[in-house]
Design an enzyme around this catalytic site. Sequence first.
Site, PDB file in Angstrom:
ATOM      1  N   CYS A 188      24.477   5.547  -4.590  1.00 37.12           N
ATOM      2  CA  CYS A 188      23.933   4.745  -5.653  1.00 37.12           C
ATOM      3  C   CYS A 188      24.228   5.106  -6.713  1.00 37.12           C
ATOM      4  O   CYS A 188      24.354   6.626  -7.202  1.00 37.12           O
ATOM      5  CB  CYS A 188      22.629   5.417  -5.755  1.00 37.12           C
ATOM      6  SG  CYS A 188      21.035   4.574  -6.766  1.00 37.12           S
ATOM      7  N   CYS A 205      18.129   8.538 -12.041  1.00 36.34           N
ATOM      8  CA  CYS A 205      16.322   8.087 -11.547  1.00 36.34           C
ATOM      9  C   CYS A 205      15.864   9.033 -10.353  1.00 36.34           C
ATOM     10  O   CYS A 205      16.230  10.295 -10.528  1.00 36.34           O
ATOM     11  CB  CYS A 205      17.578   6.820 -10.236  1.00 36.34           C
ATOM     12  SG  CYS A 205      15.966   6.543  -9.488  1.00 36.34           S
ATOM     13  N   CYS A 227      15.139   9.462  -5.360  1.00 35.71           N
ATOM     14  CA  CYS A 227      16.053  10.567  -4.489  1.00 35.71           C
ATOM     15  C   CYS A 227      16.307  11.749  -4.390  1.00 35.71           C
ATOM     16  O   CYS A 227      16.422  11.839  -5.969  1.00 35.71           O
ATOM     17  CB  CYS A 227      17.060   9.603  -3.616  1.00 35.71           C
ATOM     18  SG  CYS A 227      16.703   8.290  -2.901  1.00 35.71           S
ATOM     19  N   CYS A 240      17.908  -0.404  -4.671  1.00 36.83           N
ATOM     20  CA  CYS A 240      17.506   0.733  -4.070  1.00 36.83           C
ATOM     21  C   CYS A 240      18.361   0.962  -3.192  1.00 36.83           C
ATOM     22  O   CYS A 240      17.419   0.180  -2.173  1.00 36.83           O
ATOM     23  CB  CYS A 240      16.400   0.601  -4.738  1.00 36.83           C
ATOM     24  SG  CYS A 240      15.817   2.421  -4.109  1.00 36.83           S
ATOM     25  N   GLN A 274       2.205   2.950   6.306  1.00 33.97           N
ATOM     26  CA  GLN A 274       3.236   3.936   6.443  1.00 33.97           C
ATOM     27  C   GLN A 274       4.239   3.098   5.547  1.00 33.97           C
ATOM     28  O   GLN A 274       5.003   2.236   5.887  1.00 33.97           O
ATOM     29  CB  GLN A 274       3.900   4.962   7.528  1.00 33.97           C
ATOM     30  CG  GLN A 274       2.464   5.417   7.503  1.00 33.97           C
ATOM     31  CD  GLN A 274       2.256   6.900   7.076  1.00 33.97           C
ATOM     32  OE1 GLN A 274       3.645   7.518   6.603  1.00 33.97           O
ATOM     33  NE2 GLN A 274       1.577   7.922   7.557  1.00 33.97           N
ATOM     34  N   TYR A 327      -8.865  12.746   9.634  1.00 27.43           N
ATOM     35  CA  TYR A 327      -8.111  11.675   8.294  1.00 27.43           C
ATOM     36  C   TYR A 327      -8.139  10.391   9.106  1.00 27.43           C
ATOM     37  O   TYR A 327      -6.915  10.549   8.213  1.00 27.43           O
ATOM     38  CB  TYR A 327      -7.379  12.382   7.704  1.00 27.43           C
ATOM     39  CG  TYR A 327      -7.905  13.971   7.399  1.00 27.43           C
ATOM     40  CD1 TYR A 327      -8.336  13.610   5.586  1.00 27.43           C
ATOM     41  CD2 TYR A 327      -8.182  15.354   7.373  1.00 27.43           C
ATOM     42  CE1 TYR A 327      -9.296  15.053   4.827  1.00 27.43           C
ATOM     43  CE2 TYR A 327      -8.183  16.360   6.122  1.00 27.43           C
ATOM     44  CZ  TYR A 327      -9.237  16.325   5.416  1.00 27.43           C
ATOM     45  OH  TYR A 327      -9.207  17.077   4.879  1.00 27.43           O
ATOM     46  N   GLU A 363     -13.747   8.838   7.853  1.00 26.40           N
ATOM     47  CA  GLU A 363     -12.772   9.087   6.494  1.00 26.40           C
ATOM     48  C   GLU A 363     -13.413   8.434   5.442  1.00 26.40           C
ATOM     49  O   GLU A 363     -14.433   7.984   5.968  1.00 26.40           O
ATOM     50  CB  GLU A 363     -11.730   7.025   6.704  1.00 26.40           C
ATOM     51  CG  GLU A 363     -10.704   7.486   4.782  1.00 26.40           C
ATOM     52  CD  GLU A 363      -9.268   8.487   4.538  1.00 26.40           C
ATOM     53  OE1 GLU A 363     -10.372   8.805   3.210  1.00 26.40           O
ATOM     54  OE2 GLU A 363      -9.029   8.948   5.784  1.00 26.40           O
ATOM     55  N   ASP A 400      -4.676  14.356  10.055  1.00 30.66           N
ATOM     56  CA  ASP A 400      -3.577  14.091   8.795  1.00 30.66           C
ATOM     57  C   ASP A 400      -3.903  13.854   7.359  1.00 30.66           C
ATOM     58  O   ASP A 400      -4.090  12.989   6.899  1.00 30.66           O
ATOM     59  CB  ASP A 400      -3.286  12.486   9.390  1.00 30.66           C
ATOM     60  CG  ASP A 400      -1.859  12.318   9.125  1.00 30.66           C
ATOM     61  OD1 ASP A 400      -1.262  13.118   7.578  1.00 30.66           O
ATOM     62  OD2 ASP A 400      -1.406  11.381   8.986  1.00 30.66           O
ATOM     63  N   CYS A 457       1.761  16.220   5.501  1.00 26.77           N
ATOM     64  CA  CYS A 457       3.231  16.437   4.748  1.00 26.77           C
ATOM     65  C   CYS A 457       3.957  17.283   2.887  1.00 26.77           C
ATOM     66  O   CYS A 457       4.630  16.804   2.559  1.00 26.77           O
ATOM     67  CB  CYS A 457       2.515  14.084   3.625  1.00 26.77           C
ATOM     68  SG  CYS A 457       1.186  14.788   2.933  1.00 26.77           S
TER      69      CYS A 457
END
EC number: 2.1.1.-
Length: 460
Positions: free
Chosen positions: A77, A83, A86, A163, A287, A316, A337, A385, A412
């Site tokens: 890139c 940017c 990433c 991108c 996702q 979750y 949830e 999750d 995550c």
Amino acid sequence: MKKDIPVKKNSTYNLYITGMGTKGEGIGKINNFTIFVTGAILGEEVEVNIIKVNKNYAVGKLLNIITPSANRVEPPCDIYTKCGGCQLQHMSYKEQLNFKRQKVKDALLRLGGIDVEVEEVLGMENPYRYRNKVQLPIGKEKGKVNIGFYAPRSHNIIDLKSCFIQDEKADKIIKILKEWIEKFNVSIYDEKEHKGNLRHIMVRTAFRTGQIMIVLVTKDKKLPHKEELINKLTEDLEGVVSIIQNMNSQKTNVVLGKESIVLWGKDKIIDYIGNFKFAITPLSFFQVNPIQTEVLYNKALEYADLKGDEVVFDAYCGTGTISLFLSQKAKKVYGVEIVNEAIESAKLNARENNVDNVDFIVGESEQIIPELIEKGIKADVVVVDPPRKGCEKSLLEAMAKMAPEKIVYVSCDPATLARDLGVLEELGYKTMKVQPVDMFSNTYHVETIILMTYYGDKKK
């Protein structure tokens, strides 16, 4: 006694990179004083200019790579260093996976006191063009239209032509949009002045079906010359089935408003994860990497090791994606949830897929679990999750009271994962398996799936 700081701001130093930070920065030391360097890789000798000094660390700007790592590659890139999208394109993909594995291992040991084998990261065959959703701010600077990501730690828009982590068709859509804005002098929103109209573009692509949704976010309901844009988008691109205008009149950083109108086509697109079909609207959570999501969910199913007579609790559940996967092998799944709209979507997804062994409940899991226990409902497996902040301690305690044989934790954020696993280990669980999954290639983010088994007192 005041600590002597061995580096000075605006001075230049040579530095050996002996470690990596959690966000992919290289770490070196001068007289045992830590210096973070964005863009440097483990094993390199670099020349840096010190741009920030704190009492415990400094930040250096990479000036020159004296001895490059064998793992350094040329980023594809051309705006990579400007940017904020990433952070790891300068690393070979193999080294990116090594970095992510070590990041998980370090967090578990340092923050959770958990010394356990961490599996090799499940990577992608192609670590580019994997995102099915992109949302970009639109701005104007010195008369030039910019559509792109924000520069790190700012709201300056870095204009992009392509991108490398988003679907290629999104690049074409952005090019058409920019040409339309310039041709018709379309009013662009100014976030400082809260004036102008066109704020963001969002593109959602269903990889399995090829369907594309384009969402134009505006401040006002009026959108002059929209017919010309619709004609161009639908004539030049295959797969476009939905063009939507979303209105957001608030002075806010939140991208989408609450009201949407269909300008052309349908109000949703359809995609699949595994054998399950999902309807995706502008506001739906889905996702962003469907290829690796399937890898992740299959691993969750493997860790749960369901034989067909188990009750599973999904703490979750969101829009029900993991719950539906688990329903294939479980006797019963309860998905909980706190967001009512997500539960409505989950119920719809279950109906659309003819799944009848899942119950979705609105509420906080830490309150719902005791209610289920009172009704005589106990889970054999609990799946969590959570968002980046991890689980509330009260939820972890409620889970332990339910005493399921297994807990499958999808995370995550390795830091909050380590914290929560430390709590669960004190409550009678042992961490058995740790599997990182590369959901966000070329960025420092890593998803991790954990299997814990119960070894405590069942009577507690």
